[in-house]
Write a protein that holds these residues in place. Sequence first.
Motif, PDB file in Angstrom:
ATOM      1  N   GLY A   9     -22.381 -14.852  22.531  1.00  0.00           N
ATOM      2  CA  GLY A   9     -23.064 -15.174  23.781  1.00  0.00           C
ATOM      3  C   GLY A   9     -22.612 -14.282  24.912  1.00  0.00           C
ATOM      4  N   LYS A  10     -23.565 -13.822  25.714  1.00  0.00           N
ATOM      5  CA  LYS A  10     -23.270 -13.032  26.898  1.00  0.00           C
ATOM      6  C   LYS A  10     -22.867 -13.970  28.037  1.00  0.00           C
ATOM      7  N   PRO A  11     -22.076 -13.477  29.003  1.00  0.00           N
ATOM      8  CA  PRO A  11     -21.725 -14.314  30.154  1.00  0.00           C
ATOM      9  C   PRO A  11     -22.967 -14.819  30.878  1.00  0.00           C
ATOM     10  N   ARG A  12     -22.931 -16.066  31.274  1.00  0.00           N
ATOM     11  CA  ARG A  12     -24.039 -16.655  32.027  1.00  0.00           C
ATOM     12  C   ARG A  12     -23.533 -17.810  32.867  1.00  0.00           C
ATOM     13  N   THR A  13     -24.320 -18.203  33.815  1.00  0.00           N
ATOM     14  CA  THR A  13     -23.971 -19.319  34.679  1.00  0.00           C
ATOM     15  C   THR A  13     -24.643 -20.579  34.147  1.00  0.00           C
ATOM     16  N   VAL A  14     -23.819 -21.576  33.854  1.00  0.00           N
ATOM     17  CA  VAL A  14     -24.300 -22.807  33.239  1.00  0.00           C
ATOM     18  C   VAL A  14     -23.624 -23.988  33.913  1.00  0.00           C
ATOM     19  N   GLU A  21     -21.235 -25.753  38.277  1.00  0.00           N
ATOM     20  CA  GLU A  21     -21.666 -24.434  37.843  1.00  0.00           C
ATOM     21  C   GLU A  21     -20.475 -23.599  37.391  1.00  0.00           C
ATOM     22  N   ARG A  23     -19.639 -19.691  35.512  1.00  0.00           N
ATOM     23  CA  ARG A  23     -20.071 -18.423  34.922  1.00  0.00           C
ATOM     24  C   ARG A  23     -19.001 -17.959  33.943  1.00  0.00           C
ATOM     25  N   GLY A  25     -18.367 -16.400  29.517  1.00  0.00           N
ATOM     26  CA  GLY A  25     -18.868 -16.065  28.195  1.00  0.00           C
ATOM     27  C   GLY A  25     -18.504 -17.123  27.170  1.00  0.00           C
ATOM     28  N   ASN A  43     -24.202  -8.580  21.333  1.00  0.00           N
ATOM     29  CA  ASN A  43     -24.742  -9.741  22.047  1.00  0.00           C
ATOM     30  C   ASN A  43     -23.674 -10.767  22.406  1.00  0.00           C
ATOM     31  N   ALA A  47     -16.854 -12.786  30.902  1.00  0.00           N
ATOM     32  CA  ALA A  47     -17.066 -12.616  32.331  1.00  0.00           C
ATOM     33  C   ALA A  47     -15.795 -12.128  33.021  1.00  0.00           C
TER      34      ALA A  47
END
Length: 213
Positions: A9-14, A21, A23, A25, A43, A47
């Motif tokens: 998984g790529k870094p993302r804000t969840v 919130e 951010r 990986g 892929n 972060a």
Amino acid sequence: MKLIAISVGKPRTVKNELGEELRSGIFKNQVTEAYLTKDGFDNDGVADLKHHGGLDRAVCMYSVEHYRSWSKEFRMDFPVSAIGENLLVENMLEENIHIGDRFSIGEAIIEVTQGRIPCNTINQRTGIKPLMKRMIETGHTGYLCRVIKEGRITNTDRIERIFEHPEKVTVSYAHSIYFYQKDSKEGIENILKVDELADEWRVKLEKMLSKIG
């Protein structure tokens, strides 16, 4: 030894379990196959480049036995890669894996470099505030690896230990010295004998050794 799951998984804000919130990986998705490079899986990413990732920390491995234990302790189900591991495995506990051991998985070969140092992101990801502390207390942290040979890995591939390091410094032993026996000259020196040790750990252990005198 058995491979249970591959996750990337790529870094993302969840939003985490508490609605906050985050951010990172650490949020990964289970896949049936993935290509492993020196920098890690395609892929996949982190972060916080200061504390995660790099050639010495290209692959994170964790034992399904620990998830079973955490599920009982915290009375909740843990999804695959709840703590952000790439490879979920069975019968590869920290007390049986040595720094410098090499494993073949599919086309790839990986080498264990260090135990994982848990961070607060694990608590934020799971919503369990005591989890990071409990991982450190138990030594159930998982471990990190560098990539010796790139290649494709599938979730049906076998894991085979192709080299057992002669110093036999287990991940558990290194963890106990690093966190709980910082004044053990012999213990630190034993770990430093392993040339395959991650550079960051080597620097930190050498500093600890210099303070002992």
